[in-house]
Scaffold this active site. Structure first.
Site, PDB file in Angstrom:
ATOM      1  N   TYR A 171       5.913  -7.790  15.271  1.00 29.27           N
ATOM      2  CA  TYR A 171       5.987  -6.543  14.471  1.00 29.27           C
ATOM      3  C   TYR A 171       6.613  -5.389  15.252  1.00 29.27           C
ATOM      4  CZ  TYR A 171       4.274  -2.730  11.391  1.00 29.27           C
ATOM      5  OH  TYR A 171       4.315  -1.791  10.519  1.00 29.27           O
ATOM      6  N   PHE A 173       0.770  -1.075  -0.079  1.00 26.98           N
ATOM      7  CA  PHE A 173      -0.056  -0.070  -0.084  1.00 26.98           C
ATOM      8  C   PHE A 173       0.833   1.510  -0.003  1.00 26.98           C
ATOM      9  CE2 PHE A 173      -2.181   2.881   3.389  1.00 26.98           C
ATOM     10  CZ  PHE A 173      -3.003   3.434   2.434  1.00 26.98           C
ATOM     11  N   GLY A 199       2.228  -7.745  -0.317  1.00 33.30           N
ATOM     12  CA  GLY A 199       2.033  -7.008  -1.410  1.00 33.30           C
ATOM     13  C   GLY A 199       1.196  -7.479  -2.756  1.00 33.30           C
ATOM     14  N   ASN A 225       8.789  -9.404  -2.278  1.00 34.66           N
ATOM     15  CA  ASN A 225       8.578 -10.913  -2.414  1.00 34.66           C
ATOM     16  C   ASN A 225       7.238 -11.313  -2.470  1.00 34.66           C
ATOM     17  OD1 ASN A 225       7.579 -10.739   0.227  1.00 34.66           O
ATOM     18  ND2 ASN A 225       8.964 -12.072   0.872  1.00 34.66           N
TER      19      ASN A 225
END
Ligand code: UDP
Length: 320
Positions: free
Chosen positions: A144, A11, A36, A32
Site C-alpha cells: 500500500y 467509502f 467497493g 472494479n
C-alpha cells in the site's frame, strides 16, 4: 462539469460522488468492486446525473470527455491490501497512469487520493507535507505505502512533463457511515464489537495514536483542495490525536456498551504515531475539520447498528 471518480463504490468515492452531485455536476463512477460495494451507490440508482461503469482501472478505457478526475481507486484497509497485495501495487502504478492519461487527453484537472502512509512510521511529529517519511519498502504494509508513494511520483511527473493540472491529497484515518463493517479497521472493529457486546480488541498496549476525521469534513477538504492550484501534497485529516485505548473508551461511551477491552498483539510495522499538520490546507483554502470524534461516532451509530442487525438477519447491510 462532467467528473470521473475512480473507486466510486468505496467509502470515500461514494461520499465524494454525493457531494459532487449536490454541487450540480454530472458524475461517472468507475470501480472494479474488488473492495467497493454497489450498496454504497444504491441510493443513486435513479439519479440521471450519475452513471456507473464496472471496470478495472488497470485496463485502459476511454470515458469520453471529462473535466475533472478524482483518482480514488485502491484497496485501503490493512486487511484488504494484504489480501490484494499485487492488485494494490498495480492500481497505484498502471491504474494511476491510465487515469493520468485520460486527464491529459481531455485536459481534465486531476486530484489523486494519497495517504498518510507516505510518512510510514513517522520520525517527525506531527507530520507536515515536507517530511519524506520512514517507510519499510519490503514489510507487509509496503504494497500500500509504495503503491501510493509511486502514485505521487507519477502524478508529479505527469504535471512536470505533460502539463496535467494535478493535486495530491494525503488522507489520514477517516470514518463514518459506509466504512466497511469488516475491513479490520479500528473504528469499524470497535463499533461492531461494542454493539455486539463483544470485547474490543486493542492491539499492543493501545498507546499508539491516530487522528480520526469524520467523512463530511474529509470530503470538504477534498473539494477545497480541488479548487486550488497546488500541485504538491496537502494533508487532509483531523489534527486531534487519540491513543487507540482512548478511542476504544470513546466508542464504549458513545455506544453505551458494557463490552470490555481485550489486548491482542500489535501488527508488524504498525505506526506508533500519526497526526497531520494541516496548516497548509488552512492557509491554502481555509479548511479545518469541525466534527470531533465523539460527535462523529454518534453520527455513525445508526449505520453500524444497521450492520449488526443485518448481520444477525443474514442480510447485506443497507448503507446510509
Ligand atoms: N487497531 C486496534 N484494534 C483493532 C483494529 C486496529 O487496536 O481491532 C489499531 C491498529 O493496530 C492501529 C490503529 O488501530 O494502531 C489503526 O488501525 P487501522 O487498521 O484502522 O488503520 P491504520 O491507521 O493502521 O492504517
Amino acid at each position: 462539469m462532467r467528473i470521473l471518480i475512480t473507486g466510486a463504490a468505496g467509502f470515500l468515492g461514494s461520499h465524494l460522488a454525493d457531494a459532487l452531485l449536490a454541487e450540480g455536476h454530472t458524475v461517472l463512477g468507475v470501480d472494479n468492486l474488488c473492495t467497493g460495494s454497489l450498496e454504497n451507490l444504491r441510493h443513486l440508482d435513479r439519479e440521471p446525473r450519475f452513471e456507473f461503469l464496472q471496470h478495472d482501472l488497470c485496463e485502459p478505457f476511454d470515458p469520453g470527455r471529462v473535466d475533472y478526475i478524482f483518482n480514488f481507486a485502491s484497496p485501503a484497509s490493512p486487511v484488504d491490501y494484504s489480501r490484494l497485495g499485487v492488485a494494490t501495487l498495480l492500481v497505484g502504478s498502471v491504474g494511476t497512469c491510465n487515469a493520468l492519461g485520460i486527464a491529459k487527453k481531455y485536459g481534465a484537472r486531476f486530484l489523486h487520493a494519497s495517504t498518510s502512509e507516505c510518512y510510514g512510521d513517522p520520525l517527525v511529529h506531527p507530520q507536515a507535507e515536507d517530511y519524506w517519511g520512514n517507510v519499510n519498502p519490503v514489510g507487509p504494509r509496503s504494497v500500500y505505502d509504495e503503491s501510493k508513494r509511486f502514485s505521487e511520483a507519477l502524478t508529479m511527473a505527469w504535471w512536470r512533463y505533460h502539463g496535467v493540472d494535478t493535486r495530491l491529497a494525503r488522507i489520514f484515518n477517516t470514518y463514518g457511515p459506509r466504512l466497511q463493517k469488516n475491513d479490520g479497521r479500528v473504528i469499524s472493529n470497535f463499533m461492531m464489537q461494542a454493539l455486539r457486546g463483544e470485547d474490543l480488541t486493542v492491539y499492543g498496549a493501545g498507546d499508539q495514536t491516530r487522528s480520526f476525521c469524520y467523512i463530511s469534513d474529509e470530503i470538504e477538504g477534498f473539494l477545497g483542495l480541488a479548487r486550488t492550484d497546488e500541485h504538491y501534497p496537502v494533508n487532509i485529516g483531523n489534527p486531534v490525536e487519540w491513543t487507540i485505548l482512548d478511542c476504544a473508551r470513546a466508542v464504549l461511551r458513545v455506544t453505551g456498551s458494557a463490552s470490555r477491552i481485550a489486548y491482542a498483539p500489535l501488527p508488524v510495522d504498525d505506526p506508533i504515531h500519526r497526526q497531520p499538520d494541516i496548516s497548509k490546507a488552512k492557509r491554502l483554502f481555509g479548511w479545518e475539520p469541525k466534527i470531533d470524534l465523539e460527535t462523529g461516532l454518534r453520527l455513525s451509530l445508526d449505520y453500524f447498528r444497521g450492520c449488526v442487525e443485518s448481520d444477525a438477519e443474514g442480510k447485506t447491510p443497507v448503507r446510509a
